[in-house]
Motif scaffolding. Structure first.
Motif, PDB file in Angstrom:
ATOM      1  N   THR A 208       0.852  -1.025  -0.164  1.00 20.55           N
ATOM      2  CA  THR A 208      -0.361  -0.058   0.176  1.00 20.55           C
ATOM      3  C   THR A 208       0.763   1.009   0.114  1.00 20.55           C
ATOM      4  OG1 THR A 208      -0.144  -0.072   2.065  1.00 20.55           O
ATOM      5  CG2 THR A 208      -1.618  -1.192   1.231  1.00 20.55           C
ATOM      6  N   GLY A 209       0.425   2.656   0.152  1.00 21.11           N
ATOM      7  CA  GLY A 209       1.040   3.257  -0.246  1.00 21.11           C
ATOM      8  C   GLY A 209       0.958   3.829   1.981  1.00 21.11           C
ATOM      9  N   TRP A 210       0.958   5.530   1.689  1.00 23.55           N
ATOM     10  CA  TRP A 210       0.639   5.866   3.161  1.00 23.55           C
ATOM     11  C   TRP A 210      -1.091   5.609   3.810  1.00 23.55           C
ATOM     12  CZ3 TRP A 210       4.475   5.508   6.725  1.00 23.55           C
ATOM     13  CH2 TRP A 210       6.164   5.383   5.957  1.00 23.55           C
ATOM     14  N   ILE A 211      -1.076   5.266   4.200  1.00 21.37           N
ATOM     15  CA  ILE A 211      -2.462   5.601   5.877  1.00 21.37           C
ATOM     16  C   ILE A 211      -3.032   6.368   6.487  1.00 21.37           C
ATOM     17  CG2 ILE A 211      -4.667   4.636   5.858  1.00 21.37           C
ATOM     18  CD1 ILE A 211      -3.238   1.878   4.120  1.00 21.37           C
ATOM     19  N   SER A 212      -3.419   7.359   6.586  1.00 21.63           N
ATOM     20  CA  SER A 212      -2.729   8.719   7.819  1.00 21.63           C
ATOM     21  C   SER A 212      -4.409   7.415   8.350  1.00 21.63           C
ATOM     22  CB  SER A 212      -4.333   9.503   7.170  1.00 21.63           C
ATOM     23  OG  SER A 212      -4.657  10.137   8.586  1.00 21.63           O
ATOM     24  N   MET A 213      -3.554   7.386   9.327  1.00 21.45           N
ATOM     25  CA  MET A 213      -4.206   6.945  11.196  1.00 21.45           C
ATOM     26  C   MET A 213      -4.951   7.910  12.175  1.00 21.45           C
ATOM     27  SD  MET A 213      -1.167   4.525  12.302  1.00 21.45           S
ATOM     28  CE  MET A 213      -2.452   3.110  13.593  1.00 21.45           C
ATOM     29  N   SER A 214      -5.876   7.663  11.970  1.00 12.70           N
ATOM     30  CA  SER A 214      -7.146   8.864  13.136  1.00 12.70           C
ATOM     31  C   SER A 214      -6.568   8.461  14.662  1.00 12.70           C
ATOM     32  CB  SER A 214      -8.138   9.128  13.384  1.00 12.70           C
ATOM     33  OG  SER A 214      -8.355   7.208  13.384  1.00 12.70           O
ATOM     34  N   HIS A 215      -6.675   9.703  14.918  1.00 12.08           N
ATOM     35  CA  HIS A 215      -6.389   9.980  16.811  1.00 12.08           C
ATOM     36  C   HIS A 215      -7.910   9.077  17.830  1.00 12.08           C
ATOM     37  CE1 HIS A 215      -6.248  11.565  21.022  1.00 12.08           C
ATOM     38  NE2 HIS A 215      -5.012  10.598  21.689  1.00 12.08           N
ATOM     39  N   ASN A 216      -7.659   7.756  18.196  1.00 11.46           N
ATOM     40  CA  ASN A 216      -8.716   6.893  19.096  1.00 11.46           C
ATOM     41  C   ASN A 216      -8.151   7.304  20.286  1.00 11.46           C
ATOM     42  OD1 ASN A 216      -9.563   4.123  20.920  1.00 11.46           O
ATOM     43  ND2 ASN A 216     -10.139   4.113  18.784  1.00 11.46           N
ATOM     44  N   TRP A 217      -7.366   7.849  20.942  1.00  9.58           N
ATOM     45  CA  TRP A 217      -7.492   8.175  22.486  1.00  9.58           C
ATOM     46  C   TRP A 217      -6.217   8.044  23.075  1.00  9.58           C
ATOM     47  CZ3 TRP A 217      -6.402   4.004  26.578  1.00  9.58           C
ATOM     48  CH2 TRP A 217      -6.219   3.130  25.968  1.00  9.58           C
ATOM     49  N   GLY A 218      -5.704   8.939  24.198  1.00  8.14           N
ATOM     50  CA  GLY A 218      -4.773   8.858  24.649  1.00  8.14           C
ATOM     51  C   GLY A 218      -3.394   8.797  23.548  1.00  8.14           C
ATOM     52  N   ALA A 219      -2.335   7.463  23.542  1.00  4.13           N
ATOM     53  CA  ALA A 219      -1.116   7.669  22.807  1.00  4.13           C
ATOM     54  C   ALA A 219      -1.859   6.259  21.727  1.00  4.13           C
ATOM     55  CB  ALA A 219      -0.251   7.536  23.889  1.00  4.13           C
ATOM     56  N   THR A 220      -2.521   6.625  21.426  1.00  8.26           N
ATOM     57  CA  THR A 220      -2.919   5.271  20.097  1.00  8.26           C
ATOM     58  C   THR A 220      -3.861   5.533  19.003  1.00  8.26           C
ATOM     59  OG1 THR A 220      -5.557   4.687  21.606  1.00  8.26           O
ATOM     60  CG2 THR A 220      -3.755   3.589  22.053  1.00  8.26           C
ATOM     61  N   PHE A 221      -3.216   5.707  18.082  1.00  8.99           N
ATOM     62  CA  PHE A 221      -3.965   5.780  16.816  1.00  8.99           C
ATOM     63  C   PHE A 221      -4.252   4.169  16.265  1.00  8.99           C
ATOM     64  CE2 PHE A 221      -1.311   9.051  18.021  1.00  8.99           C
ATOM     65  CZ  PHE A 221      -1.813  10.559  17.603  1.00  8.99           C
ATOM     66  N   GLN A 222      -4.995   4.747  15.005  1.00  6.09           N
ATOM     67  CA  GLN A 222      -6.089   3.302  14.672  1.00  6.09           C
ATOM     68  C   GLN A 222      -5.856   3.683  12.815  1.00  6.09           C
ATOM     69  OE1 GLN A 222      -9.715   4.182  16.187  1.00  6.09           O
ATOM     70  NE2 GLN A 222     -10.149   5.451  15.066  1.00  6.09           N
ATOM     71  N   ALA A 223      -5.928   2.555  12.022  1.00  9.88           N
ATOM     72  CA  ALA A 223      -6.339   2.657  11.187  1.00  9.88           C
ATOM     73  C   ALA A 223      -7.641   1.529  10.201  1.00  9.88           C
ATOM     74  CB  ALA A 223      -5.279   2.550  10.300  1.00  9.88           C
ATOM     75  N   PHE A 224      -8.328   1.739   9.589  1.00 13.76           N
ATOM     76  CA  PHE A 224      -9.235   0.837   9.246  1.00 13.76           C
ATOM     77  C   PHE A 224      -8.666   0.688   7.773  1.00 13.76           C
ATOM     78  CE2 PHE A 224     -11.756   3.833  12.750  1.00 13.76           C
ATOM     79  CZ  PHE A 224     -12.080   2.559  12.892  1.00 13.76           C
TER      80      PHE A 224
END
Length: 268
Positions: A208-224
């Motif tokens: 893949t190319g770069w996929i932006s991750m969203s801020h979930n909570w605290g110091a955690t980030f997520q990608a769907f």
């Protein structure tokens, strides 16, 4: 310097200067100087503590660091009031704290250094000066008991302190703890140097190319995204310094949730 009567020499010299300037520009672009985070001025606040001498009650917390011992944070930690916590973007930031203006302060102790690993929530049922220590707009540190006992006697309960943000000294590279499932990757970011914080994060699979991750909570980030069976790289931007770094091939193609992966890069 070529003579003005020698146009060919002058033209060659000018072209050489242009070429040299392009080389210098390219080198500076490819190897930018590191962005250094420097200590802030000292400011006034208050501090309390939670838990006991084992610091067992500080495990987990609003930043998502899990077991603070196994993940390298130990007992030198604090929960921040809402004013400092910044919706979790202050997770991982580091502070020097010294006890002042109290007979409970330990003499000869200049300060102790703590890392923000949790949130001290407001207590709207109590006045800000009598129990609601973390109510906005107060700046407050609810320290682990071992950290508090480095600057003051625990019987004090609450003390006035001076504090300042300082660079976080991390040993080794940034660590990524994986959670989620085959369609949702949740990553806790730990052992962050420099400002200690993360503003933005991206993941890149080997397909893949770069996929932006969203801020979930605290110091955690997520990608769907479906990223199974691919080696993963991460790009991160510091909230404080705005520096961006890349950890290439952090996790192998057979990565698993519940595992921690470490890159060899970190903020300064």
């Amino acid at each position: 310097m070529p003579s003005s009567s020698d146009p060919w020499s002058f033209k060659f010299f000018s072209m050489a200067l242009v070429t040299l300037s392009m080389i210098v520009f390219d080198l500076s672009a490819a190897n930018p100087l590191p962005v250094m985070f420097h200590p802030s001025p000292w400011s006034l606040a208050h501090a309390t503590f939670y838990g006991d001498e084992t610091a067992s009650e500080t495990m987990g917390g609003a930043c998502g660091y899990g077991n603070l011992f196994s993940n390298g944070y130990g007992t030198d930690t604090a929960a921040l009031s809402t004013t400092l916590f910044n919706n979790g973007f202050a997770c991982g930031t580091c502070y020097q704290i010294k006890c002042v203006q109290s007979p409970w302060c330990y003499a000869g102790v200049p300060y102790t250094t703590v890392t923000a690993t949790n949130l001290c929530p407001p207590n709207w049922g109590q006045d800000s000066n009598t129990g609601g220590w973390c109510n906005p707009p107060r700046v407050h540190f609810d320290m682990s008991k071992p950290a508090f006992m480095k600057i003051a006697q625990w019987k004090a309960g609450v003390v006035t302190v001076m504090y300042r943000r300082v660079p976080c000294v991390a040993q080794g590279g940034i660590r990524f703890y994986f959670q989620g499932n085959g369609y949702w990757l949740l990553v806790s970011v730990m052992n962050v140097g420099g400002g200690g914080d993360i503003a933005q994060m991206w993941v890149r699979g080997s397909k893949t190319g770069w996929i932006s991750m969203s801020h979930n909570w605290g110091a955690t980030f997520q990608a769907f995204a479906t990223l199974g069976g691919q080696s993963l790289s991460f790009k991160l931007t510091s909230y404080t310094s705005k520096e961006t770094i890349i950890g290439w091939n952090v996790a192998p193609a057979n990565w698993n949730v519940g595992s921690t992966y470490t890159t060899n890069v970190n903020f300064h």
